[in-house]
Design a protein around this motif. Structure first.
Motif, PDB file in Angstrom:
ATOM      1  N   ALA A  91      -3.779   7.199   9.245  1.00  0.00           N
ATOM      2  CA  ALA A  91      -5.149   7.011   8.754  1.00  0.00           C
ATOM      3  C   ALA A  91      -5.241   5.863   7.752  1.00  0.00           C
ATOM      4  N   PHE A  92      -4.167   5.637   6.976  1.00  0.00           N
ATOM      5  CA  PHE A  92      -4.176   4.614   5.926  1.00  0.00           C
ATOM      6  C   PHE A  92      -2.961   3.695   6.090  1.00  0.00           C
ATOM      7  N   PRO A  93      -2.994   2.793   7.068  1.00  0.00           N
ATOM      8  CA  PRO A  93      -1.881   1.846   7.216  1.00  0.00           C
ATOM      9  C   PRO A  93      -1.723   1.004   5.958  1.00  0.00           C
ATOM     10  N   ALA A  94      -0.516   0.566   5.684  1.00  0.00           N
ATOM     11  CA  ALA A  94      -0.266  -0.295   4.521  1.00  0.00           C
ATOM     12  C   ALA A  94      -1.045  -1.593   4.660  1.00  0.00           C
ATOM     13  N   PRO A  95      -1.422  -2.229   3.531  1.00  0.00           N
ATOM     14  CA  PRO A  95      -2.161  -3.501   3.610  1.00  0.00           C
ATOM     15  C   PRO A  95      -1.426  -4.503   4.494  1.00  0.00           C
ATOM     16  N   GLY A  96      -2.140  -5.059   5.451  1.00  0.00           N
ATOM     17  CA  GLY A  96      -1.555  -6.045   6.350  1.00  0.00           C
ATOM     18  C   GLY A  96      -0.871  -5.461   7.563  1.00  0.00           C
ATOM     19  N   ALA A  97      -0.661  -4.144   7.580  1.00  0.00           N
ATOM     20  CA  ALA A  97       0.003  -3.520   8.726  1.00  0.00           C
ATOM     21  C   ALA A  97      -0.996  -3.297   9.851  1.00  0.00           C
TER      22      ALA A  97
END
Length: 304
Positions: free
Chosen positions: A178-184
């Motif tokens: 639900a919350f991929p890492a920034p840029g992922a």
């Protein structure tokens, strides 16, 4: 270095409140860092790690004028995008969401015979409670301004006859999707299991067509589901959204450009909107409108 996403977000939210209160004096990055008790370099690293963008870039866009401009620039695009259903570049496509509605029988049974796993986790927007059924995520709510206990009680109220099982490990997998890492890159295959009235489902389905980086209004949503005179009822349905962030109720503003209500606080809503916009630099100009389809051709919820 070990980080605490809940503490990180608390500092970010405190910084946002400071920026809003001191907007007229145009505070510098050093002013904001000092307010949250960090050195300028530490705050710079924390903010960039948290958001994927520099704090300077964020501060430049953290204004009420931005929200008003979003309303004006997005209105014609969203009228078409909402009418076109899931054919546009919406969050449903970005995360490849598989959204299923509970059957009428399941709705009447209020979760009887269903086991719901839940867990509390840190996210880029603070601590949240997430819950899943075998068919997908059925609940996602942020902790604050309400307590963890109150959040769990609200979940149990929604599914009164279900069996609840704490499962930190199992729900951690859903949180990562639900919350991929920034840029992922977003991970495909995220499923939702949604319970609501037919009217609520229509509103939530329309929300899924609002693309990342854009906003809409309660009136536009009402028109999109052929309920132009029901803006207040649409607002109530938006407020009852059981799966925050993924069903993006935070993208709905008042027609004046004011933030409007948000169950988990205006600071969190403002941060979400600004980050989404800044992560889509192509939206500095209004793209061509997608083809319009009639309401009858919009995709319906699948029933589990």
């Amino acid at each position: 270095m070990t980080t605490d996403p809940i503490l990180d977000y608390a500092r970010i939210e405190r910084a946002i409140r400071f920026l809003d209160a001191q907007r007229a004096s145009q505070p510098t990055l050093a002013d904001v860092a000092r307010h949250v008790g960090l050195s300028e370099s530490h705050f710079q690293r924390l903010f960039t790690r948290w958001s994927g963008i520099s704090p300077k870039r964020f501060i430049q866009h953290q204004t009420a004028e931005l929200l008003k401009s979003l309303i004006q620039s997005d209105k014609s695009v969203l009228e078409a995008s909402l009418a076109a259903g899931l054919s546009g570049p919406s969050r449903a496509h970005d995360l490849i969401l598989n959204a299923e509605a509970v059957t009428p029988g399941d709705l009447a049974r209020a979760g009887d015979g269903l086991t719901i796993a839940y867990g509390f986790h840190g996210t880029p927007f603070g601590e949240c409670l997430i819950a899943t059924t075998p068919n997908g995520i059925c609940h996602l709510a942020f902790v604050g301004p309400v307590s963890s206990a109150a959040s769990l009680a609200a979940l149990k109220q929604d599914w009164q006859r279900a069996t609840f099982r704490p499962d930190q490990q199992g729900t951690r997998h859903a949180i990562a999707r639900a919350f991929p890492a920034p840029g992922a890159r977003a991970v495909p295959g995220l499923s939702l299991h949604v319970k609501g009235t037919n009217f609520q489902l229509k509103v939530w389905r329309a929300l899924l067509t609002v693309p990342d980086g854009r906003v809409t209004t309660y009136g536009t949503l009402a028109a999109a589901i052929d309920e132009s005179a029901a803006s207040r009822a649409v607002g109530n349905a938006v407020g009852r959204n059981p799966i925050s962030w993924l069903i993006p109720c935070h993208r709905v503003l008042r027609s004046t450009g004011a933030l409007g209500g948000y169950a988990w606080g205006p600071d969190r809503k403002r941060v979400m909107l600004t980050l989404e916009r800044l992560h889509h630099p192509e939206l500095t100009t209004v793209p061509a409108m997608p083809p319009v389809r009639s309401a009858a051709t919009r995709p319906a919820w699948r029933h589990a």
